[in-house]
Write an enzyme that holds these catalytic residues in place. Structure first.
Site, PDB file in Angstrom:
ATOM      1  N   ASP A  93      66.475  -8.754  15.485  1.00  0.00           N
ATOM      2  CA  ASP A  93      66.538  -7.527  16.277  1.00  0.00           C
ATOM      3  C   ASP A  93      65.304  -6.683  15.885  1.00  0.00           C
ATOM      4  O   ASP A  93      64.672  -6.941  14.850  1.00  0.00           O
ATOM      5  CB  ASP A  93      67.838  -6.795  15.937  1.00  0.00           C
ATOM      6  CG  ASP A  93      67.872  -5.397  16.491  1.00  0.00           C
ATOM      7  OD1 ASP A  93      67.612  -5.230  17.686  1.00  0.00           O
ATOM      8  OD2 ASP A  93      68.148  -4.453  15.707  1.00  0.00           O
ATOM      9  N   ASP A 100      64.738  -2.643  16.784  1.00  0.00           N
ATOM     10  CA  ASP A 100      64.979  -1.236  16.441  1.00  0.00           C
ATOM     11  C   ASP A 100      66.068  -1.114  15.382  1.00  0.00           C
ATOM     12  O   ASP A 100      67.204  -1.554  15.585  1.00  0.00           O
ATOM     13  CB  ASP A 100      65.363  -0.445  17.691  1.00  0.00           C
ATOM     14  CG  ASP A 100      64.224  -0.439  18.698  1.00  0.00           C
ATOM     15  OD1 ASP A 100      63.141   0.042  18.335  1.00  0.00           O
ATOM     16  OD2 ASP A 100      64.418  -0.933  19.816  1.00  0.00           O
TER      17      ASP A 100
HETATM   18  C1  XBP Z   1      67.699  -0.612  20.487  1.00  0.00           C
HETATM   19  C2  XBP Z   1      67.911   0.051  21.766  1.00  0.00           C
HETATM   20  C3  XBP Z   1      66.773   0.437  22.605  1.00  0.00           C
HETATM   21  C4  XBP Z   1      65.913   1.559  22.085  1.00  0.00           C
HETATM   22  C5  XBP Z   1      65.145   2.177  23.213  1.00  0.00           C
HETATM   23  O1  XBP Z   1      67.433  -1.966  20.691  1.00  0.00           O
HETATM   24  O2  XBP Z   1      69.026   0.225  22.168  1.00  0.00           O
HETATM   25  O3  XBP Z   1      67.312   0.864  23.804  1.00  0.00           O
HETATM   26  O4  XBP Z   1      66.725   2.577  21.503  1.00  0.00           O
HETATM   27  O5  XBP Z   1      64.384   1.253  23.867  1.00  0.00           O
HETATM   28  P1  XBP Z   1      67.487  -3.110  19.540  1.00  0.00           P
HETATM   29  P2  XBP Z   1      64.124   1.331  25.459  1.00  0.00           P
HETATM   30  O6  XBP Z   1      68.144  -2.553  18.314  1.00  0.00           O
HETATM   31  O7  XBP Z   1      68.255  -4.235  20.167  1.00  0.00           O
HETATM   32  O8  XBP Z   1      66.059  -3.508  19.306  1.00  0.00           O
HETATM   33  O9  XBP Z   1      64.076   2.782  25.823  1.00  0.00           O
HETATM   34  O10 XBP Z   1      62.812   0.633  25.667  1.00  0.00           O
HETATM   35  O11 XBP Z   1      65.289   0.646  26.117  1.00  0.00           O
HETATM   36 MG    MG Z   2      68.968  -2.570  16.407  1.00  0.00          MG
END
Ligand code: XBP
Ligand code: MG
Length: 253
Positions: free
Chosen positions: A10, A12
């Protein structure tokens, strides 16, 4: 039993703590540009993270916190435009000051490559965000990741398993040949739903969430001189997460 072939990460909250000082700030800058007096505080953003995907999160915010707001155009178009502006701000933030990798991430990625493990990404965030983050924190190493599954490439975002299924399909691997790395309950539900053993590295937004089913829950990946805290799972006596521990967790040395 299959041999461990690949690690799927993953982004973020797992590779970097991007939510509070990256995505949240970018949303707020986009609101200001659009003349909206909305401000997503650190605390409010914790609730908004209950919805993955920026466009989906904006839609949830309108429904839950701004039910009387009248968008100047059809709501889907309004959300898409606002989100496009947010993405530009997010890329600017990365260019301005970057967001560092979490402890142990670069070390484990390097070790994994040296051990012949393949690397991939499974995230709900926009593809451009992933590329920009990786290029800023791992310059010249984007090619380390054989598959980058991101954003709208699948219709259903996490906690649906679709993005992990997509990445497995691209890697031409089965779930019992890979391990996943997540930071949140919604991410864990996605990886478990795809049949992947998962290591969770928690962060301030995900502390206290339900991580049942994870193979290991730790504060971060650690380092030889930076021992980890293990909240669930068997650390096999290790003080940090390395390929040796991953092989033990995977069930085969
Ligand atoms: C995390 C998310 C993303 C980001 C924002 O994704 O939910 O939506 O917060 O990104 P992960 P966008 O942990 O799966 O990487 O605004 O580009 O959607
Ligand atoms: Mg995440």
């Amino acid at each position: 039993m299959s041999k461990l072939q690949a690690l799927i990460f993953d982004v973020d909250g797992t590779l970097s703590d991007t939510e509070r000082d990256g995505h949240r700030v970018a949303f707020n800058r986009a609101f200001a540009d659009a003349g909206l007096d909305w401000d997503w505080s650190v605390e409010l953003y914790g609730d908004l993270l209950s919805v993955t995907g920026g466009k989906e999160r904006l839609t949830y915010y309108l429904e839950r916190y701004r039910p009387d707001f009248q968008p100047p155009k059809p709501v889907a178009e309004f959300v898409a435009d606002l989100h496009a502006a947010k993405t530009k701000h997010y890329l600017d933030i990365l260019a301005e000051h970057g967001i560092p990798l979490r402890p142990g991430v670069e070390r484990l990625l390097t070790e994994a490559r040296e051990s012949g493990l393949r690397l991939a990404i499974a995230t709900t965030t926009t593809p451009a965000n992933v590329t920009a983050l990786l290029e800023s924190v791992l310059p010249g190493k984007l090619s380390w990741f054989e598959v980058i599954g991101a954003g709208d490439v699948v219709p259903a975002k996490k906690p649906a398993p679709d993005i992990y299924n997509y990445v497995l399909n691209q890697l031409r691997l089965d779930p019992d040949q890979c391990l996943a790395f997540e930071d949140s309950e919604l991410g864990l539900r996605s990886s478990l739903g795809a049949g992947l053993k998962t290591i969770v590295t928690i962060n301030p937004y995900t502390t206290g969430q339900d991580f049942s089913g994870a193979a290991l829950v730790v504060d971060n990946l650690g380092a030889p001189a930076q021992p980890i805290d293990i909240f669930a799972g068997n650390g096999f006596g290790s003080t940090y997460v390395d390929v040796d521990l991953l092989c033990k967790l995977f069930g085969r040395r």
